[in-house]
Motif scaffolding. Structure first.
Motif, mmCIF file in Angstrom:
data_model
loop_
_atom_site.group_PDB
_atom_site.id
_atom_site.type_symbol
_atom_site.label_atom_id
_atom_site.label_comp_id
_atom_site.label_asym_id
_atom_site.label_seq_id
_atom_site.Cartn_x
_atom_site.Cartn_y
_atom_site.Cartn_z
ATOM 1 N N HIS A 38 0.813 -1.219 0.000
ATOM 2 C CA HIS A 38 0.000 0.000 0.000
ATOM 3 C C HIS A 38 0.844 1.266 0.000
ATOM 4 O O HIS A 38 0.345 2.359 -0.284
ATOM 5 C CB HIS A 38 -0.951 0.007 1.207
ATOM 6 N N LYS A 39 2.142 1.153 0.310
ATOM 7 C CA LYS A 39 3.009 2.332 0.360
ATOM 8 C C LYS A 39 3.728 2.602 -0.967
ATOM 9 O O LYS A 39 4.326 3.670 -1.139
ATOM 10 C CB LYS A 39 4.071 2.162 1.451
ATOM 11 N N LEU A 40 3.687 1.638 -1.884
ATOM 12 C CA LEU A 40 4.509 1.738 -3.089
ATOM 13 C C LEU A 40 4.162 2.931 -3.975
ATOM 14 O O LEU A 40 5.012 3.415 -4.716
ATOM 15 C CB LEU A 40 4.405 0.444 -3.906
ATOM 16 N N LYS A 41 2.914 3.394 -3.939
ATOM 17 C CA LYS A 41 2.510 4.510 -4.791
ATOM 18 C C LYS A 41 2.758 5.862 -4.138
ATOM 19 O O LYS A 41 2.482 6.902 -4.729
ATOM 20 C CB LYS A 41 1.024 4.382 -5.159
ATOM 21 N N GLU A 42 3.280 5.842 -2.912
ATOM 22 C CA GLU A 42 3.559 7.096 -2.222
ATOM 23 C C GLU A 42 4.842 7.720 -2.767
ATOM 24 O O GLU A 42 5.784 7.005 -3.117
ATOM 25 C CB GLU A 42 3.699 6.857 -0.712
ATOM 26 N N PRO A 43 4.898 9.066 -2.846
ATOM 27 C CA PRO A 43 6.112 9.711 -3.357
ATOM 28 C C PRO A 43 7.311 9.464 -2.448
ATOM 29 O O PRO A 43 7.185 9.491 -1.222
ATOM 30 C CB PRO A 43 5.736 11.195 -3.396
ATOM 31 N N PHE A 44 8.460 9.176 -3.077
ATOM 32 C CA PHE A 44 9.747 9.021 -2.407
ATOM 33 C C PHE A 44 9.844 7.769 -1.536
ATOM 34 O O PHE A 44 10.826 7.586 -0.826
ATOM 35 C CB PHE A 44 10.108 10.269 -1.579
ATOM 36 N N PHE A 45 8.840 6.883 -1.608
ATOM 37 C CA PHE A 45 8.960 5.598 -0.905
ATOM 38 C C PHE A 45 9.589 4.599 -1.862
ATOM 39 O O PHE A 45 9.087 4.360 -2.963
ATOM 40 C CB PHE A 45 7.600 5.084 -0.442
ATOM 41 N N THR A 46 10.694 3.996 -1.464
ATOM 42 C CA THR A 46 11.375 3.038 -2.328
ATOM 43 C C THR A 46 12.067 1.981 -1.494
ATOM 44 O O THR A 46 12.487 2.238 -0.358
ATOM 45 C CB THR A 46 12.406 3.738 -3.237
ATOM 46 N N THR A 47 12.166 0.777 -2.052
ATOM 47 C CA THR A 47 12.885 -0.318 -1.395
ATOM 48 C C THR A 47 14.275 -0.489 -2.004
ATOM 49 O O THR A 47 15.027 -1.374 -1.604
ATOM 50 C CB THR A 47 12.098 -1.631 -1.536
ATOM 51 N N LYS A 48 14.617 0.343 -2.993
ATOM 52 C CA LYS A 48 15.898 0.227 -3.687
ATOM 53 C C LYS A 48 16.905 1.223 -3.110
ATOM 54 O O LYS A 48 16.541 2.341 -2.734
ATOM 55 C CB LYS A 48 15.715 0.501 -5.186
ATOM 56 N N GLY A 92 8.877 6.689 -9.497
ATOM 57 C CA GLY A 92 8.407 5.962 -10.678
ATOM 58 C C GLY A 92 6.979 5.471 -10.569
ATOM 59 O O GLY A 92 6.151 5.727 -11.441
ATOM 60 N N LEU A 93 6.663 4.771 -9.478
ATOM 61 C CA LEU A 93 5.312 4.226 -9.320
ATOM 62 C C LEU A 93 4.287 5.317 -9.074
ATOM 63 O O LEU A 93 3.150 5.228 -9.548
ATOM 64 C CB LEU A 93 5.286 3.215 -8.170
ATOM 65 N N GLN A 97 -8.331 7.610 -16.468
ATOM 66 C CA GLN A 97 -9.477 6.995 -15.792
ATOM 67 C C GLN A 97 -9.261 5.508 -15.506
ATOM 68 O O GLN A 97 -10.183 4.699 -15.538
ATOM 69 C CB GLN A 97 -10.781 7.155 -16.614
ATOM 70 N N GLY A 98 -8.023 5.150 -15.232
ATOM 71 C CA GLY A 98 -7.694 3.759 -14.928
ATOM 72 C C GLY A 98 -7.087 3.611 -13.549
ATOM 73 O O GLY A 98 -7.126 4.522 -12.718
ATOM 74 N N LYS A 99 -6.482 2.443 -13.304
ATOM 75 C CA LYS A 99 -5.860 2.195 -11.999
ATOM 76 C C LYS A 99 -4.741 1.164 -12.147
ATOM 77 O O LYS A 99 -4.686 0.412 -13.131
ATOM 78 C CB LYS A 99 -6.893 1.690 -10.987
ATOM 79 N N ILE A 100 -3.830 1.148 -11.179
ATOM 80 C CA ILE A 100 -2.765 0.156 -11.108
ATOM 81 C C ILE A 100 -2.966 -0.656 -9.833
ATOM 82 O O ILE A 100 -3.057 -0.093 -8.734
ATOM 83 C CB ILE A 100 -1.371 0.807 -11.101
ATOM 84 N N ASP A 101 -3.049 -1.974 -9.980
ATOM 85 C CA ASP A 101 -3.154 -2.878 -8.835
ATOM 86 C C ASP A 101 -1.849 -3.643 -8.697
ATOM 87 O O ASP A 101 -1.245 -4.059 -9.699
ATOM 88 C CB ASP A 101 -4.315 -3.863 -9.015
ATOM 89 N N ILE A 102 -1.417 -3.845 -7.452
ATOM 90 C CA ILE A 102 -0.192 -4.586 -7.173
ATOM 91 C C ILE A 102 -0.541 -5.776 -6.287
ATOM 92 O O ILE A 102 -1.128 -5.597 -5.214
ATOM 93 C CB ILE A 102 0.848 -3.689 -6.468
ATOM 94 N N VAL A 103 -0.198 -6.979 -6.738
ATOM 95 C CA VAL A 103 -0.509 -8.177 -5.954
ATOM 96 C C VAL A 103 0.728 -9.065 -5.872
ATOM 97 O O VAL A 103 1.568 -9.087 -6.777
ATOM 98 C CB VAL A 103 -1.686 -8.968 -6.566
ATOM 99 N N ARG A 104 0.829 -9.786 -4.790
ATOM 100 C CA ARG A 104 1.910 -10.758 -4.604
ATOM 101 C C ARG A 104 1.455 -12.094 -5.175
ATOM 102 O O ARG A 104 0.370 -12.579 -4.843
ATOM 103 C CB ARG A 104 2.239 -10.881 -3.123
ATOM 104 N N ASN A 105 2.261 -12.691 -6.054
ATOM 105 C CA ASN A 105 1.899 -13.969 -6.656
ATOM 106 C C ASN A 105 1.933 -15.096 -5.627
ATOM 107 O O ASN A 105 2.674 -15.031 -4.639
ATOM 108 C CB ASN A 105 2.843 -14.306 -7.816
#
Length: 375
Positions: free
Chosen positions: A322-332, A339-340, A351-359
């Motif tokens: 849930h934090k990945l789309k926040e500005p300046f939050f990165t795991t790298k 970027g995200l 008018q779209g969306k990006i979903d992130i799921v763990r396989n």
């Protein structure tokens, strides 16, 4: 003790008390019976532009705030065609909506030409209403200047693009060096008078084309953000981006696979959507240090286009998704954390969306869902 104007405190308190008592008797104002001086102040100092047009698009009313926003005198716009001050793409978008004459309002992000010929970005809310006295249909629109916001977004996008370009440079340099070495060798053979000229010419042209494809995609990254939506083939965009990453993928023993049951056109800004694909594919490649396969899968569901980028990396922990789309939050270590956030903003503007799921087994899936046609 006297005040600044020479009045004593007791006199001031008496006047203020008298005025307060009088004001308590005032009834709530209606817009129509506000005092002229107050209406004039609102008109002179308001920053949101209000325009009312008839069904033919002619301006019937424009607030004086048009002078602050666009530099026009409000009287000069009366009777003019409002759409003529918008770019062609924005004109068509609003025309299509107005022709359907919906009962609810609609938000648009468009640009309007100011008195100097420069286009100003505005956020517009337009509604179809009916004048109860004349029974005529009217269109009322509220415009808010978002130029500063738009320019800030463009600066962030340019910053992220340059970051992407820098990180791709190593892989691209490696990929370009190989065909350049081949070209140098063939030129030396031709200088020596070899007899296999036609065969060498063909190989040399193929190598030059390879270099051209890579450099053209790198040039694309440096372009500023546009807002030019057209009907574009989604598979062509995906294949362009996959070609750009082939060199880096090979360095990490990664196979890039594109799957699609059919190739459709979607209404989008090609430059922006390709930027989203670049950001997401770059993230996937960088996560797979041990190699594997990245699948770019395209599906269609009624009026939606769904692009899934499925990697075989370590996967994103559930507690930070849930934090990945926040500005300046990165795991790298060297990531910007933009970027995200930028990708998400671009997709939302479509008018779209990006979903992130763990396989379930391994890796993560980044799923882009955007409408095929404008709503």
């Amino acid at each position: 003790m006297s005040d600044y104007f020479g009045n004593d405190d007791n006199h001031l308190k008496k006047d203020f008390h008298t005025e307060s008592s009088t004001c308590k008797q005032l009834k709530p104002y209606k817009l129509s019976n506000l005092p002229t001086n107050i209406l004039d102040w609102i008109e002179e100092h308001g920053f949101d532009l209000v325009i009312i047009c008839d069904v033919l698009g002619r301006v019937l009313y424009v607030s004086r705030s048009v002078n602050h926003m666009l530099g026009y005198d409000s009287d000069t716009l009366l009777g003019k065609q409002m759409l003529s001050y918008l770019p062609q793409n924005d004109q068509q978008l609003i025309k299509e909506w107005c022709q359907n004459t919906p009962n609810k309002s609609k938000k648009f992000t468009v640009s309007i030409r100011d008195v100097f010929g420069k286009y100003v970005w505005v956020e517009s809310t337009i509604a179809s209403i009916r004048d109860e006295e004349t029974n005529c249909q009217l269109f009322i629109s509220l415009y808010k200047d978002i130029t500063d916001k738009r320019e800030a977004e463009e600066m962030l996008i340019r910053s992220e693009k340059m970051s992407v370009a820098g990180q791709l440079a190593a892989g691209v340099a490696h990929e370009i060096r190989n065909p350049l070495t081949s070209l140098k060798g063939f030129v030396q053979l031709l200088q020596a008078g070899t007899t296999k000229k036609d065969e060498y010419y063909k190989i040399m042209i193929d190598e030059i084309d390879k270099i051209n494809n890579i450099t053209s995609e790198l040039l694309f990254i440096s372009k500023p953000m546009t807002d030019e939506k057209n009907w574009e083939k989604i598979l062509a965009m995906i294949n362009d981006v996959v070609t750009l990453f082939q060199s880096q993928a090979r360095l990490y023993n990664i196979d890039l696979v594109v799957k699609s049951s059919e190739d459709r056109e979607i209404y989008c800004d090609k430059t922006q959507i390709k930027q989203v694909l670049i950001n997401l594919l770059k993230n996937a490649v960088e996560e797979m240090l041990d190699g594997g396969t990245i699948v770019v899968e395209v599906d269609y569901n009624d009026s939606l286009c769904i692009v899934s980028i499925i990697d075989e990396g370590p996967g994103i922990p559930e507690h930070i998704i849930h934090k990945l789309k926040e500005p300046f939050f990165t795991t790298k270590k060297d990531g910007t954390g933009l970027g995200l956030m930028i990708s998400n903003k671009i997709v939302e503007n479509h008018q779209g969306k990006i979903d992130i799921v763990r396989n379930k087994k391994k890796g993560s899936t980044f799923r882009i869902t955007i409408p095929i046609a404008p709503s």
